[in-house]
Design an enzyme around this catalytic site. Structure first.
Site, PDB file in Angstrom:
ATOM      1  N   SER A 109      -4.066   0.563  -4.580  1.00 51.02           N
ATOM      2  CA  SER A 109      -3.494  -0.650  -4.001  1.00 51.02           C
ATOM      3  C   SER A 109      -4.534  -1.664  -3.557  1.00 51.02           C
ATOM      4  CB  SER A 109      -2.610  -0.282  -2.803  1.00 51.02           C
ATOM      5  OG  SER A 109      -3.371   0.351  -1.786  1.00 51.02           O
ATOM      6  N   HIS A 121       1.178   4.839  -2.579  1.00 55.29           N
ATOM      7  CA  HIS A 121       1.414   6.242  -2.236  1.00 55.29           C
ATOM      8  C   HIS A 121       2.503   6.932  -3.039  1.00 55.29           C
ATOM      9  CE1 HIS A 121      -1.175   7.481   1.083  1.00 55.29           C
ATOM     10  NE2 HIS A 121      -1.143   6.227   1.493  1.00 55.29           N
ATOM     11  N   HIS A 135       0.829  -1.205   0.000  1.00 56.14           N
ATOM     12  CA  HIS A 135       0.000   0.000   0.000  1.00 56.14           C
ATOM     13  C   HIS A 135       0.864   1.256   0.000  1.00 56.14           C
ATOM     14  CE1 HIS A 135      -3.045   2.940   1.098  1.00 56.14           C
ATOM     15  NE2 HIS A 135      -2.273   3.304   2.112  1.00 56.14           N
ATOM     16  N   GLU A 182      -5.883   9.320  -0.106  1.00 59.79           N
ATOM     17  CA  GLU A 182      -6.152   7.891   0.043  1.00 59.79           C
ATOM     18  C   GLU A 182      -7.261   7.393  -0.888  1.00 59.79           C
ATOM     19  OE1 GLU A 182      -4.580   5.618   1.551  1.00 59.79           O
ATOM     20  OE2 GLU A 182      -3.551   6.416   3.299  1.00 59.79           O
TER      21      GLU A 182
END
Length: 265
Positions: free
Chosen positions: A186, A127, A122, A167
């Site tokens: 993700s 990111h 993730h 996010e």
């Protein structure tokens, strides 16, 4: 973020590198193989452009030191390995210093399709592509700077702005809605859910509205916010976010559109 985790942080050696086993590298390889075709179809161009800049390995877990080298060249950011769970205070401080905290472990096969806490897949796959873009890098730094100046009681309000953008944000691109957020990129299941599920509520980007919107971390989101342009994030970064938090608190939280989380047995 969950309050506990079964995973143990992996410590870097003197060179900043972490030893991942062949089995852990294989989990990374299989996650990328599963996710990448969907990302190329459903993710927004800023994310895809970041992937091209990073050129992450497909067959092994990337090292934070090698990812940091690319990020520094583009935006001055770096990635630092941390335990699975860190507090908001440390999280905001690291963002303010242009350092992204990356949980150092990778999920096991049992949690292949869903893991509640963030893992290295993730953190790095999700990111770091956006952190190659100066606009997202600046917005993330502003979230960190604001977090350092607000009271602990305000953390949960501020983090909603990060949650619904970095996010789980969406953006309009070429007449379509595309996934922008790292949590979407993700996630094997939520990526398609966010842009294709008819029952999902997709609202226009609005800072006060976002700050008032509750969420759960353990379900696909029922609500997403849609940017018209990335520049809206830059405009948000120039706002007085502390004042925005006070405004949102005065108005109160919206009623949640999801059921309450079941109590643990």
């Amino acid at each position: 973020m969950p309050k506990s985790t079964k995973y143990v942080a992996k410590e870097p050696d003197a060179t900043g590198r972490i030893h991942y086993t062949a089995a852990e590298d294989a989990v990374w390889r299989d996650l990328v193989a599963q996710q990448q075709p969907h990302v190329e179809t459903l993710a927004a161009e800023p994310f895809l452009a970041g992937q091209r800049k990073l050129n992450l390995p497909k067959d092994r877990v990337p090292q934070c030191v090698e990812v940091s080298e690319v990020l520094r060249a583009h935006t001055g950011w770096q990635v630092a390995p941390v335990p699975a769970l860190i507090g908001f205070g440390r999280f905001f401080k690291m963002l303010s210093e242009k350092t992204f905290p990356a949980a150092s472990f990778i999920r096991d096969r049992e949690s292949f399709d869903y893991i509640e806490e963030p893992d290295i897949f993730h953190e790095i796959y999700g990111h770091t592509p956006l952190l190659t873009d100066a606009r997202f890098a600046r917005f993330s730094q502003k979230i960190g700077e604001t977090g350092l100046t607000c009271a602990a009681a305000d953390y949960s309000w501020l983090i909603r702005l990060y949650w619904f953008t970095v996010e789980f944000g969406l953006i309009r691109e070429g007449g379509e809605i595309k996934a922008l957020g790292s949590g979407l990129a993700s996630s094997p299941g939520e990526l398609a859910h966010s842009v294709q599920e008819p029952s999902v509520i997709r609202k226009p980007f609005d800072v006060i509205d976002i700050l008032r919107t509750p969420y759960r971390i353990d379900i696909n989101q029922p609500i997403y916010f849609v940017l018209d342009t990335v520049e809206q994030l830059l405009e948000a970064a120039e706002r007085d976010l502390l004042a925005d938090i006070k405004t949102a608190q005065a108005l109160g939280l919206h009623d949640p559109v999801f059921p309450p989380k079941p109590e643990a047995a």
